[in-house]
Design an enzyme around this catalytic site. Structure first.
Site, short mmCIF file in Angstrom:
data_model
loop_
_atom_site.label_atom_id
_atom_site.label_comp_id
_atom_site.label_asym_id
_atom_site.label_seq_id
_atom_site.Cartn_x
_atom_site.Cartn_y
_atom_site.Cartn_z
N LYS A 65 4.42 12.57 -1.00
CA LYS A 65 4.98 11.22 -0.99
C LYS A 65 6.15 11.13 -1.96
O LYS A 65 6.43 12.04 -2.73
CB LYS A 65 3.88 10.21 -1.33
CG LYS A 65 2.83 10.08 -0.24
CD LYS A 65 1.67 9.20 -0.67
CE LYS A 65 0.64 9.08 0.46
NZ LYS A 65 -0.59 8.36 0.03
N GLU A 149 4.94 2.60 7.64
CA GLU A 149 4.49 1.21 7.45
C GLU A 149 5.63 0.24 7.14
O GLU A 149 5.57 -0.55 6.19
CB GLU A 149 3.43 1.15 6.35
CG GLU A 149 2.20 1.99 6.66
CD GLU A 149 1.18 2.01 5.54
OE1 GLU A 149 1.39 1.33 4.51
OE2 GLU A 149 0.16 2.70 5.68
N ASN A 190 5.40 6.13 11.45
CA ASN A 190 3.95 6.10 11.26
C ASN A 190 3.52 4.72 10.77
O ASN A 190 4.14 4.14 9.88
CB ASN A 190 3.56 7.16 10.21
CG ASN A 190 2.08 7.39 10.11
OD1 ASN A 190 1.42 7.68 11.12
ND2 ASN A 190 1.53 7.29 8.92
N HIS A 226 -6.89 3.76 11.51
CA HIS A 226 -7.98 3.35 10.64
C HIS A 226 -8.71 2.23 11.39
O HIS A 226 -8.36 1.05 11.25
CB HIS A 226 -7.45 2.88 9.29
CG HIS A 226 -6.67 3.92 8.55
ND1 HIS A 226 -7.25 5.10 8.12
CD2 HIS A 226 -5.36 3.97 8.17
CE1 HIS A 226 -6.34 5.83 7.49
NE2 HIS A 226 -5.19 5.18 7.52
N GLU A 255 -4.14 9.55 10.97
CA GLU A 255 -4.99 9.26 9.82
C GLU A 255 -6.37 8.73 10.26
O GLU A 255 -6.92 7.81 9.64
CB GLU A 255 -4.32 8.24 8.90
CG GLU A 255 -2.94 8.67 8.42
CD GLU A 255 -2.29 7.69 7.45
OE1 GLU A 255 -3.02 6.86 6.85
OE2 GLU A 255 -1.06 7.75 7.27
N ASP A 257 -9.98 7.61 10.88
CA ASP A 257 -11.32 7.51 10.28
C ASP A 257 -12.03 6.31 10.90
O ASP A 257 -11.39 5.35 11.36
CB ASP A 257 -11.28 7.40 8.75
CG ASP A 257 -10.25 6.42 8.20
OD1 ASP A 257 -9.97 5.41 8.87
OD2 ASP A 257 -9.73 6.65 7.10
#
Length: 361
Positions: A65, A149, A190, A226, A255, A257
């Site tokens: 990052k 984002e 993303n 997510h 990502e 989950d």
């Protein structure tokens, strides 16, 4: 780039999965912690064994990052990322790099927060940032999350420091500048909740259409995913994937989950909190993982499958425990338990990749 298994020779009839990535002709990835971070793979032979066995692509949870790679205006630090890259390459894994530009306060370098200059100066500064980093890793990484984002929940653009200084131009310029420095890596936008928030998805769609009209070099869309056991619906997820597919863009689940608890649901808020992962819950999660992967396989044609990445290796390592549940209780969002033993969820992913029926048995 090479580094992920092709073919689908993996047998899925037994309870255990022997090598998950062999079921896909695209990258099957996982995010990992590095160095002195909690749950770092560098300190865990058991975790390394899982990574080496089941995954063909790696993403660094933090160390690629902004503030890690570019802590001061004239200072770049590639030491940790280069070591991480070496681990990936030594073990035959590709690397998905995350992320060149992200608004999060703790990841925006201090020099950027304090940067003085007009719009042109800001865009020039960000060009140097993007190109210095992508040039360093050119030919070494398979793909980048170029911008992360930038769109608000509910639609419109996030009022980040980058937006305040440049409007939306920083997004487009980041892709142009990344492509100039790396001719081959896939370049992704993303974001989270674009599979569920219709207004957010519409802003994304309009942005993508503008990119196409102006020949902005974007390769695909990263859907963080997510999500929850009961939300959003599989049909809603598939429809969101199709927005990218219809524009001939790759779709990458970046990502993934799926926690057992949903803190936004009425039952949870009324006190119905699952504090034990029962066999029935584990099998329900298996089915949900399978349905999500099956939706990906059914909706995204082979040439546009950028890959599927799970956000973390073992349940206790999940960011959701602290960020979503505020450490109030455990949850079990991932494919392996705290001892790095397979959960039924891993079988769910395997079944989805193999085209098998999604069941809770």
């Amino acid at each position: 780039m090479t580094g992920f298994d092709s073919g689908s020779s993996e047998k899925t009839s037994a309870t255990d999965v022997s090598r998950l990535s062999r079921l896909a002709k695209f990258p099957v990835g996982v995010s990992v912690a590095y160095g002195n971070e909690a749950f770092s793979y560098t300190n865990s032979p058991a975790q390394q064994a899982v990574i080496k066995t089941h995954f063909s692509q790696l993403t660094a949870g933090n160390i690629m990052k902004m503030s890690y790679l570019h802590p001061a205006q004239d200072t770049y630090n590639f030491t940790q990322a280069d070591d991480f890259l070496k681990f990936a390459r030594d073990n035959g894994k590709t690397l998905h790099a995350h992320a060149l530009i992200w608004h999060s306060d703790y990841q925006v370098p201090a020099f950027m927060k304090n940067y003085q200059g007009d719009k042109a100066a800001w865009l020039a500064m960000l060009k140097t940032h993007v190109q210095t980093i992508t040039r360093h890793f050119s030919g070494k990484v398979a793909s980048w999350d170029v911008v992360n984002e930038a769109i608000n929940d509910g639609g419109g653009y996030r009022n980040s420091i980058f937006y305040q200084k440049t409007g939306t131009d920083y997004i487009e310029q980041a892709f142009i500048n990344a492509r100039a420095a790396d001719k081959k890596a896939d370049l992704y936008y993303n974001d989270y909740n674009i599979e569920a928030d219709a207004a957010k998805l519409q802003t994304l769609t309009e942005m993508l259409d503008g990119f196409k009209a102006r020949s902005v070099p974007i390769s695909g869309v990263g859907f963080q995913m997510h999500i929850y056991m009961d939300y959003p619906s599989v049909s809603t997820i598939s429809a969101a994937f199709k927005r990218a597919v219809d524009r001939n863009l790759k779709v990458k689940i970046t990502e993934l989950d799926i926690p057992i608890n949903n803190p936004f649901s009425p039952p949870y808020q009324a006190g119905d909190i699952k504090r034990v992962l029962t066999p029935a819950l584990a099998l329900a999660q298996k089915k949900r993982y399978c349905e999500v992967v099956k939706a990906y396989m059914d909706t995204v044609p082979a040439k546009l499958r950028g890959g599927v990445t799970v956000w973390g290796v073992s349940d206790p390592s999940s960011w959701l425990i602290s960020d979503l549940f505020k450490n109030a209780h455990a949850d079990w969002p991932l494919l392996f338990d705290g001892a790095y033993q397979q959960k039924p969820a891993l079988r769910g992913v395997a079944d989805g990749l193999a085209g098998k029926a999604c069941t809770n048995t």
